[in-house]
Design a protein around this motif. Structure first.
Motif, PDB file in Angstrom:
ATOM      1  N   ILE A 168      32.419  -2.685  17.407  1.00  0.00           N
ATOM      2  CA  ILE A 168      32.395  -1.351  18.008  1.00  0.00           C
ATOM      3  C   ILE A 168      31.929  -0.321  16.974  1.00  0.00           C
ATOM      4  O   ILE A 168      32.461  -0.245  15.872  1.00  0.00           O
ATOM      5  CB  ILE A 168      33.794  -0.960  18.541  1.00  0.00           C
ATOM      6  CG1 ILE A 168      34.267  -1.964  19.589  1.00  0.00           C
ATOM      7  CG2 ILE A 168      33.769   0.446  19.131  1.00  0.00           C
ATOM      8  CD1 ILE A 168      35.665  -1.679  20.120  1.00  0.00           C
ATOM      9  N   HIS A 169      30.894   0.417  17.330  1.00  0.00           N
ATOM     10  CA  HIS A 169      30.444   1.555  16.533  1.00  0.00           C
ATOM     11  C   HIS A 169      30.645   2.810  17.384  1.00  0.00           C
ATOM     12  O   HIS A 169      30.996   2.720  18.564  1.00  0.00           O
ATOM     13  CB  HIS A 169      28.957   1.414  16.179  1.00  0.00           C
ATOM     14  CG  HIS A 169      28.604   0.144  15.457  1.00  0.00           C
ATOM     15  ND1 HIS A 169      28.688   0.002  14.092  1.00  0.00           N
ATOM     16  CD2 HIS A 169      28.166  -1.058  15.923  1.00  0.00           C
ATOM     17  CE1 HIS A 169      28.317  -1.211  13.741  1.00  0.00           C
ATOM     18  NE2 HIS A 169      27.991  -1.896  14.837  1.00  0.00           N
ATOM     19  N   SER A 170      30.396   3.962  16.801  1.00  0.00           N
ATOM     20  CA  SER A 170      30.467   5.184  17.593  1.00  0.00           C
ATOM     21  C   SER A 170      29.318   6.105  17.203  1.00  0.00           C
ATOM     22  O   SER A 170      29.094   6.378  16.026  1.00  0.00           O
ATOM     23  CB  SER A 170      31.810   5.883  17.380  1.00  0.00           C
ATOM     24  OG  SER A 170      31.854   7.066  18.142  1.00  0.00           O
ATOM     25  N   GLN A 203      26.219  10.109  12.324  1.00  0.00           N
ATOM     26  CA  GLN A 203      27.071   9.240  11.514  1.00  0.00           C
ATOM     27  C   GLN A 203      27.861   8.343  12.452  1.00  0.00           C
ATOM     28  O   GLN A 203      28.332   8.792  13.493  1.00  0.00           O
ATOM     29  CB  GLN A 203      28.010  10.145  10.690  1.00  0.00           C
ATOM     30  CG  GLN A 203      29.182   9.464  10.054  1.00  0.00           C
ATOM     31  CD  GLN A 203      28.758   8.533   8.915  1.00  0.00           C
ATOM     32  OE1 GLN A 203      27.928   8.895   8.081  1.00  0.00           O
ATOM     33  NE2 GLN A 203      29.302   7.328   8.902  1.00  0.00           N
ATOM     34  N   CYS A 204      28.015   7.079  12.079  1.00  0.00           N
ATOM     35  CA  CYS A 204      28.888   6.205  12.848  1.00  0.00           C
ATOM     36  C   CYS A 204      30.313   6.729  12.702  1.00  0.00           C
ATOM     37  O   CYS A 204      30.757   7.052  11.606  1.00  0.00           O
ATOM     38  CB  CYS A 204      28.795   4.775  12.333  1.00  0.00           C
ATOM     39  SG  CYS A 204      29.852   3.638  13.260  1.00  0.00           S
ATOM     40  N   ALA A 205      31.028   6.826  13.831  1.00  0.00           N
ATOM     41  CA  ALA A 205      32.347   7.457  13.806  1.00  0.00           C
ATOM     42  C   ALA A 205      33.459   6.477  14.165  1.00  0.00           C
ATOM     43  O   ALA A 205      34.538   6.879  14.590  1.00  0.00           O
ATOM     44  CB  ALA A 205      32.362   8.653  14.742  1.00  0.00           C
ATOM     45  N   GLU A 206      33.182   5.185  14.043  1.00  0.00           N
ATOM     46  CA  GLU A 206      34.214   4.184  14.323  1.00  0.00           C
ATOM     47  C   GLU A 206      34.130   3.157  13.211  1.00  0.00           C
ATOM     48  O   GLU A 206      33.057   2.607  12.958  1.00  0.00           O
ATOM     49  CB  GLU A 206      33.926   3.523  15.687  1.00  0.00           C
ATOM     50  CG  GLU A 206      34.908   2.457  16.097  1.00  0.00           C
ATOM     51  CD  GLU A 206      36.215   3.045  16.620  1.00  0.00           C
ATOM     52  OE1 GLU A 206      36.159   4.052  17.345  1.00  0.00           O
ATOM     53  OE2 GLU A 206      37.268   2.505  16.277  1.00  0.00           O
ATOM     54  N   PHE A 207      35.261   2.897  12.551  1.00  0.00           N
ATOM     55  CA  PHE A 207      35.211   1.978  11.412  1.00  0.00           C
ATOM     56  C   PHE A 207      34.661   0.618  11.838  1.00  0.00           C
ATOM     57  O   PHE A 207      35.167   0.006  12.777  1.00  0.00           O
ATOM     58  CB  PHE A 207      36.591   1.805  10.772  1.00  0.00           C
ATOM     59  CG  PHE A 207      36.548   0.886   9.593  1.00  0.00           C
ATOM     60  CD1 PHE A 207      35.975   1.297   8.408  1.00  0.00           C
ATOM     61  CD2 PHE A 207      37.021  -0.416   9.682  1.00  0.00           C
ATOM     62  CE1 PHE A 207      35.896   0.445   7.313  1.00  0.00           C
ATOM     63  CE2 PHE A 207      36.946  -1.278   8.599  1.00  0.00           C
ATOM     64  CZ  PHE A 207      36.379  -0.838   7.414  1.00  0.00           C
ATOM     65  N   CYS A 208      33.609   0.168  11.148  1.00  0.00           N
ATOM     66  CA  CYS A 208      32.912  -1.037  11.610  1.00  0.00           C
ATOM     67  C   CYS A 208      32.625  -1.997  10.471  1.00  0.00           C
ATOM     68  O   CYS A 208      31.761  -2.856  10.569  1.00  0.00           O
ATOM     69  CB  CYS A 208      31.615  -0.634  12.311  1.00  0.00           C
ATOM     70  SG  CYS A 208      30.539   0.389  11.291  1.00  0.00           S
ATOM     71  N   GLY A 209      33.345  -1.849   9.357  1.00  0.00           N
ATOM     72  CA  GLY A 209      33.128  -2.771   8.251  1.00  0.00           C
ATOM     73  C   GLY A 209      32.898  -2.008   6.960  1.00  0.00           C
ATOM     74  O   GLY A 209      32.951  -0.777   6.932  1.00  0.00           O
ATOM     75  N   GLN A 211      30.457  -1.073   5.139  1.00  0.00           N
ATOM     76  CA  GLN A 211      29.437  -0.035   4.975  1.00  0.00           C
ATOM     77  C   GLN A 211      29.459   1.005   6.092  1.00  0.00           C
ATOM     78  O   GLN A 211      28.478   1.728   6.321  1.00  0.00           O
ATOM     79  CB  GLN A 211      28.049  -0.673   4.852  1.00  0.00           C
ATOM     80  CG  GLN A 211      27.852  -1.394   3.535  1.00  0.00           C
ATOM     81  CD  GLN A 211      28.009  -0.447   2.356  1.00  0.00           C
ATOM     82  OE1 GLN A 211      27.493   0.654   2.351  1.00  0.00           O
ATOM     83  NE2 GLN A 211      28.756  -0.866   1.343  1.00  0.00           N
ATOM     84  N   HIS A 212      30.572   1.095   6.792  1.00  0.00           N
ATOM     85  CA  HIS A 212      30.705   2.079   7.877  1.00  0.00           C
ATOM     86  C   HIS A 212      30.309   3.489   7.431  1.00  0.00           C
ATOM     87  O   HIS A 212      29.576   4.193   8.107  1.00  0.00           O
ATOM     88  CB  HIS A 212      32.146   2.045   8.393  1.00  0.00           C
ATOM     89  CG  HIS A 212      32.595   3.299   9.047  1.00  0.00           C
ATOM     90  ND1 HIS A 212      32.114   3.685  10.282  1.00  0.00           N
ATOM     91  CD2 HIS A 212      33.450   4.264   8.641  1.00  0.00           C
ATOM     92  CE1 HIS A 212      32.687   4.848  10.605  1.00  0.00           C
ATOM     93  NE2 HIS A 212      33.488   5.211   9.630  1.00  0.00           N
ATOM     94  N   THR A 213      30.794   3.872   6.244  1.00  0.00           N
ATOM     95  CA  THR A 213      30.519   5.222   5.734  1.00  0.00           C
ATOM     96  C   THR A 213      29.024   5.469   5.590  1.00  0.00           C
ATOM     97  O   THR A 213      28.561   6.596   5.732  1.00  0.00           O
ATOM     98  CB  THR A 213      31.173   5.398   4.345  1.00  0.00           C
ATOM     99  OG1 THR A 213      32.461   4.811   4.387  1.00  0.00           O
ATOM    100  CG2 THR A 213      31.257   6.847   3.962  1.00  0.00           C
ATOM    101  N   PHE A 214      28.274   4.414   5.264  1.00  0.00           N
ATOM    102  CA  PHE A 214      26.846   4.584   5.030  1.00  0.00           C
ATOM    103  C   PHE A 214      26.029   4.140   6.234  1.00  0.00           C
ATOM    104  O   PHE A 214      24.896   3.707   6.102  1.00  0.00           O
ATOM    105  CB  PHE A 214      26.423   3.824   3.771  1.00  0.00           C
ATOM    106  CG  PHE A 214      27.069   4.377   2.532  1.00  0.00           C
ATOM    107  CD1 PHE A 214      26.654   5.607   2.018  1.00  0.00           C
ATOM    108  CD2 PHE A 214      28.112   3.727   1.915  1.00  0.00           C
ATOM    109  CE1 PHE A 214      27.257   6.147   0.897  1.00  0.00           C
ATOM    110  CE2 PHE A 214      28.717   4.255   0.793  1.00  0.00           C
ATOM    111  CZ  PHE A 214      28.291   5.472   0.279  1.00  0.00           C
ATOM    112  N   MET A 215      26.617   4.215   7.415  1.00  0.00           N
ATOM    113  CA  MET A 215      25.873   3.917   8.635  1.00  0.00           C
ATOM    114  C   MET A 215      25.517   5.258   9.271  1.00  0.00           C
ATOM    115  O   MET A 215      26.199   5.759  10.151  1.00  0.00           O
ATOM    116  CB  MET A 215      26.723   3.065   9.580  1.00  0.00           C
ATOM    117  CG  MET A 215      25.968   2.629  10.812  1.00  0.00           C
ATOM    118  SD  MET A 215      26.905   1.415  11.749  1.00  0.00           S
ATOM    119  CE  MET A 215      25.967   1.455  13.291  1.00  0.00           C
ATOM    120  N   ALA A 216      24.461   5.840   8.749  1.00  0.00           N
ATOM    121  CA  ALA A 216      24.065   7.177   9.203  1.00  0.00           C
ATOM    122  C   ALA A 216      22.648   7.120   9.775  1.00  0.00           C
ATOM    123  O   ALA A 216      21.989   6.075   9.754  1.00  0.00           O
ATOM    124  CB  ALA A 216      24.139   8.158   8.045  1.00  0.00           C
TER     125      ALA A 216
HETATM  126 CU1  CUA Z   1      29.168   1.456  12.614  1.00  0.00          CU
HETATM  127 CU2  CUA Z   1      31.077   2.523  11.677  1.00  0.00          CU
END
Ligand code: CUA
Length: 335
Positions: A168-170, A203-209, A211-216
């Motif tokens: 799940i991403h956001s 920015q991805c707003a759902e923790f997804c692993g 590199q979540h922070t760098f999923m922009a």
């Molecule tokens: Cu994709 Cu957080």
């Protein structure tokens, strides 16, 4: 004027830096985001007023009444009135107003989309940790595929179909719209209608692993004519290698394992695990808006992707130096 103590001034700086810029709900660039910003200000003002009221009453009780010596306990009925009005009625009314307002603004979501008619449809798929972006025609067939950068025409309704390839991403572009989850096995929708040209960061707003922070990603809002030119360019296959070095670079790409994961339309490279690179050189960033798209950063990324984004699925390159330089020449030519 007294100078603020360092911790206070630093935190004030953080608070104020959230008020402008390319990734902020307080700098709305669409009416959808305008609604969210209004809701935010309404809640912030109400909460501040309630806080000041409570602190004011407390201060009066502690300092003023006591000093004047006229402090006296409330009568039973005064106490009841205070508790019922200030402790029950006021919070219930306030919370109801906020619930109704937030449901009206974000409630059944932009996906509800009452009366909205799409001028264009973009399918965005979340991957660990990048964004696949496909522009669809009226029949749902892809016109162009790109990654980590979504271009949109100003003043037009873009319907975004949101999917996930893994977890799940956001999907969140604070300047343009609220968040919408991207859930594996289902398609959600959101709407983006930028009212002014500009570049907005999503920015991805759902923790997804890891590199979540760098999923922009970037959203580039352009005048409609400029957008059409861009889309036409993206729909075209890659331009053929123009020089001997570029041809050598393409060969290195096809033989060096890159093509197993990446597509370059117009060549034999048709991998689908990683981003489509057909027009890589036209993009502003690499690694899902982690680093700028320059020759140096691209070289560093290919040599050691794990250094830039530890845990991502791209292995380091083993190419000999001459092939590596030729590869950079070739990728740099993919406008
Ligand atoms: Cu994709 Cu957080």
């Amino acid at each position: 004027m007294r100078r603020l103590a360092p911790p206070a001034s630093i935190s004030l700086l953080f608070v104020l830096s959230g008020c402008s810029g390319e990734q902020s709900i307080l700098a709305p660039a669409s009416s959808d985001a305008g609604g969210v910003a209004t809701l935010w200000w309404g809640m912030a003002i109400f909460a501040t007023a309630a806080f000041l009221l409570v602190i004011g009453l407390l201060a009066k009780g502690i300092f003023v009444s006591r000093r004047r010596g006229d402090a006296r306990p409330l009568t039973r009925s005064q106490a009841w009135t205070l508790v019922v009005s200030g402790g029950i009625a006021l919070p219930v009314v306030a919370i109801l107003i906020m619930i109704v307002t937030s449901l009206t603004i974000g409630g059944d979501g932009p996906a509800g989309a009452d009366g909205r008619k799409a001028d264009l449809t973009v399918e965005v798929t979340g991957h660990q940790w990048w964004w696949e972006v496909r522009y669809l025609d009226d029949d749902g067939n892809p016109i162009a595929t790109t990654a980590n950068e979504i271009h949109l025409p100003v003043g037009r309704e873009a319907r975004l179909l949101l999917k996930s390839a893994d977890v799940i991403h956001s999907f969140w572009v604070p300047n343009l719209q609220g968040k919408t989850d991207m859930v594996p096995g289902t398609t959600n929708a959101t709407w983006l209608r930028p009212r002014e040209a500009g570049t907005y960061r999503g920015q991805c707003a759902e923790f997804c692993g890891t590199q979540h922070t760098f999923m922009a990603f970037l959203v580039v809002a352009q005048p409609p004519a400029e957008f059409r030119d861009w889309l036409t360019g993206q729909a075209a296959p890659a331009s053929a290698a123009q020089t001997e070095t570029e041809a050598r670079g393409l060969e290195a790409f096809l033989g060096g394992g890159c093509a197993d994961c990446h597509t370059i339309r117009g060549t034999a490279a048709d991998g689908t695990r990683g981003p489509d690179l057909t027009h890589l050189a036209s993009r502003r960033t690499l690694g899902a808006a982690t680093i700028p798209n320059t020759r140096g950063h691209l070289g560093g990324w290919i040599l050691d992707p794990q250094h830039v984004k530890p845990g991502n699925h791209m292995p380091p390159s083993q190419l000999p130096p001459r092939d590596f330089q030729a590869l950079l020449d070739y990728l740099g030519s993919l406008e």
